[in-house]
Design an enzyme around this catalytic site. Structure first.
Site, PDB file in Angstrom:
ATOM      1  N   HIS A 107       0.931  -1.059  -0.061  1.00  0.00           N
ATOM      2  CA  HIS A 107       0.196   0.177  -0.193  1.00  0.00           C
ATOM      3  C   HIS A 107       0.802   1.122   0.119  1.00  0.00           C
ATOM      4  CE1 HIS A 107      -2.948   2.972   1.172  1.00  0.00           C
ATOM      5  NE2 HIS A 107      -4.096   2.227   0.998  1.00  0.00           N
ATOM      6  N   PRO A 197       9.555  20.789   9.563  1.00  0.00           N
ATOM      7  CA  PRO A 197      10.688  21.120   8.795  1.00  0.00           C
ATOM      8  C   PRO A 197      10.290  20.870   7.285  1.00  0.00           C
ATOM      9  CG  PRO A 197      11.401  19.279   9.775  1.00  0.00           C
ATOM     10  CD  PRO A 197      10.021  19.650  10.363  1.00  0.00           C
ATOM     11  N   VAL A 200      13.105  15.990   5.663  1.00  0.00           N
ATOM     12  CA  VAL A 200      12.547  14.629   6.412  1.00  0.00           C
ATOM     13  C   VAL A 200      13.630  13.871   6.943  1.00  0.00           C
ATOM     14  CG1 VAL A 200      10.996  12.899   5.759  1.00  0.00           C
ATOM     15  CG2 VAL A 200      10.909  14.890   4.240  1.00  0.00           C
ATOM     16  N   ALA A 203      13.489   8.051   8.785  1.00  0.00           N
ATOM     17  CA  ALA A 203      13.073   6.892   9.525  1.00  0.00           C
ATOM     18  C   ALA A 203      11.654   7.400   9.942  1.00  0.00           C
ATOM     19  CB  ALA A 203      13.867   6.845  10.738  1.00  0.00           C
ATOM     20  N   LYS A 204      11.259   8.443   9.921  1.00  0.00           N
ATOM     21  CA  LYS A 204       9.635   8.989  10.193  1.00  0.00           C
ATOM     22  C   LYS A 204       8.925   9.557   8.995  1.00  0.00           C
ATOM     23  CE  LYS A 204      11.066  11.010  14.649  1.00  0.00           C
ATOM     24  NZ  LYS A 204      11.526  12.404  15.277  1.00  0.00           N
ATOM     25  N   GLY A 205       9.409   9.805   7.998  1.00  0.00           N
ATOM     26  CA  GLY A 205       8.529  10.368   6.896  1.00  0.00           C
ATOM     27  C   GLY A 205       7.923  11.321   7.122  1.00  0.00           C
TER      28      GLY A 205
END
Ligand code: NAG
Length: 318
Positions: A107, A197, A200, A203-205
């Site tokens: 997905h 910010p 990016v 790791a978090k996107g």
């Protein structure tokens, strides 16, 4: 008597008929310990209820449906909902436990907390939903340093989720032609976020946070592994492809032996699941493919309210 003092003196009380629903989508469903940690964070606040949970292993994606009340000041502006802190706590648990660089699934997604949408329920308004979406988005920027794109009623001009996603390349698989893995874009975002910010953390996107009237989510399995065929059908049934108005679709690989048309019904009372089911069946027949009966991934708004009322009164008794 002066209006302001009357306003100030007025005692506020919780009204359980002014409710907000939150759909919280995370990029994980295979690691039970991670989901447990997120659910524990949600349960810290007994005024918010997890009404439903939907997990899809092939997509490696899970969704929580949460409900709580919203309070207003005497001018009618939303000022407080327990949902805000609950959602932030769940997001904190998700960011601590999930690394998008290590995530893959069938997905599309661009973040650990990929999407959060707020819907007004019962007597709440779309403004209430927009208020909490913006409050949570500000928290994401400040606490997690995660870029957030606002959409729908939370966006200054009402920009739609699919438009922003398309601009960011959300829908393009970056792994084996039909899968998504890791962070696939540049670390400098092509589009300025509304909070957080412009750079990016891989790791978090990023996160999408919006407010909208209710959306029904309806998925139709196709008994074929041909994802090009599934995408063609998905496109033809969608508003964008000249099909049914207010219907958005994705044609996706779903496990070893099937594909699926994942549908968002933006006006479910006008164009409902039966219309979509019939149209997909017709288009699939033209390609020589069989489909199964589709399924909703969540309760109706009426059921969501009923479940919330039952769970909240059970919490109060215990
Ligand atoms: C997949 O479907 C398309 C039609 O959409 C067809 O042209 C193609 O041959 C099919 N591929 C396979 C492997 O069956």
């Amino acid at each position: 008597m002066d209006f302001n003092s009357t306003c100030k003196d007025k005692k506020k009380s919780v009204d359980q008929s002014i409710l907000l629903c939150c759909k919280f989508f995370i990029s994980e469903s295979r690691n039970i310990a991670v989901l447990d940690a997120i659910e524990r964070a949600a349960r810290l606040n007994p005024e918010t209820v997890i009404v439903n949970k939907f997990e899809d292993r092939a997509y490696n994606r899970a969704r929580y449906t949460l409900v709580s009340y919203v309070m207003h000041d005497c001018t009618g502006s939303a000022i407080y909902s327990p949902l805000q802190q609950t959602v932030v706590s769940m997001a904190e648990a998700a960011f601590n436990a999930i690394n998008l660089e290590l995530h893959d699934g069938a997905h599309p997604r661009l973040g650990v907390v990929d999407d959060i949408v707020f819907h007004p329920l019962a007597r709440a308004s779309l403004d209430d939903a927009a208020w909490i979406a913006k409050a949570v988005a500000a928290d994401f920027g400040n606490l997690f340093n995660v870029p957030v794109y606002l959409y729908g009623a939370a966006h200054p001009t009402g920009k739609a989720l699919d438009i922003i996603r398309r601009e960011l390349g959300y829908y393009r698989p970056n792994f084996m032609g039909s899968q998504w893995a890791g962070w696939s874009l540049s670390e400098i975002l092509p589009l300025n976020p509304d909070e957080g910010p412009v750079t990016v953390s891989r790791a978090k996107g990023i996160s999408m946070i919006g407010a909208r009237p209710w959306i029904a989510l309806y998925n139709i399995p196709i008994l074929s592994t041909n994802v090009s065929a599934a995408r063609r059908i998905a496109r033809k049934v969608s508003a964008r492809g000249g099909g049914l108005p207010t219907v958005q679709t994705l044609g996706l690989v779903h496990g070893e032996d099937s594909t699926e048309i994942a549908c968002m019904l933006l006006e479910p009372n006008q164009i409902g699941a039966d219309r979509v089911q019939n149209r997909v069946e017709m288009l699939a027949a033209q390609e020589g493919l069989d489909i199964e009966k589709g399924y909703f991934t969540d309760f109706s708004p009426e059921m969501v309210i009923e479940k919330y009322m039952n769970l909240i009164s059970a919490n109060n008794r215990s």
